[in-house]
Write a protein that holds these residues in place. Structure first.
Motif, mmCIF file in Angstrom:
data_model
loop_
_atom_site.group_PDB
_atom_site.id
_atom_site.type_symbol
_atom_site.label_atom_id
_atom_site.label_comp_id
_atom_site.label_asym_id
_atom_site.label_seq_id
_atom_site.Cartn_x
_atom_site.Cartn_y
_atom_site.Cartn_z
ATOM 1 N N GLY A 56 0.786 -1.225 0.000
ATOM 2 C CA GLY A 56 0.000 0.000 0.000
ATOM 3 C C GLY A 56 0.816 1.273 0.000
ATOM 4 O O GLY A 56 0.282 2.355 0.204
ATOM 5 N N ASP A 57 2.113 1.185 -0.232
ATOM 6 C CA ASP A 57 2.999 2.350 -0.199
ATOM 7 C C ASP A 57 3.893 2.307 -1.439
ATOM 8 O O ASP A 57 4.669 1.374 -1.611
ATOM 9 C CB ASP A 57 3.853 2.290 1.075
ATOM 10 N N ALA A 58 3.772 3.284 -2.300
ATOM 11 C CA ALA A 58 4.506 3.280 -3.571
ATOM 12 C C ALA A 58 5.974 3.693 -3.425
ATOM 13 O O ALA A 58 6.776 3.428 -4.316
ATOM 14 C CB ALA A 58 3.810 4.206 -4.568
ATOM 15 N N ALA A 59 6.328 4.331 -2.319
ATOM 16 C CA ALA A 59 7.703 4.814 -2.152
ATOM 17 C C ALA A 59 8.648 3.651 -1.849
ATOM 18 O O ALA A 59 8.359 2.801 -1.008
ATOM 19 C CB ALA A 59 7.765 5.846 -1.031
ATOM 20 N N GLU A 60 9.768 3.617 -2.540
ATOM 21 C CA GLU A 60 10.748 2.552 -2.345
ATOM 22 C C GLU A 60 11.602 2.807 -1.108
ATOM 23 O O GLU A 60 11.983 3.936 -0.831
ATOM 24 C CB GLU A 60 11.658 2.456 -3.572
#
Length: 102
Positions: A56-60
């Motif tokens: 649910g979190d697109a940041a790597e």
């Protein structure tokens, strides 16, 4: 022995050592590290570059890791995050709080 709470996950983590790149499945996760199940272990002390995204979190998230334990026979290994940013650590702690509220 562990100071960080762990939660079970099914999360793919990219692990790079030198010119080798592997995709490892993490079976559990904490703010301090992860456990890779069903993987051919590397020697304790080996450092790897890790990259992954939380559900649910697109940041790597990108950090160095160190293999801290592996069985003499069989599969699996534990990795400790070495230079995880405070922001990324906070994001992992938020995920843990959602998955396993205390």
């Amino acid at each position: 022995r562990r100071k960080d709470r762990r939660v079970p996950v099914n999360l793919w983590i990219e692990a790079e050592t030198g010119d080798e790149l592997y995709f490892q499945r993490a079976a559990n996760l904490s703010a301090g590290g992860a456990y890779f199940a069903q993987t051919v272990p590397q020697a304790p002390g080996t450092q790897v570059l890790l990259r992954f995204q939380l559900p649910g979190d697109a940041a790597e998230i990108s950090c160095k890791g160190e293999i801290v334990s592996a069985p003499e026979k069989g599969l699996g290994m534990s990795v400790r995050f070495l230079d995880l940013s405070e922001g990324d650590k906070g994001r992992i702690e938020q995920l843990i709080a959602r998955l396993a509220p205390s």
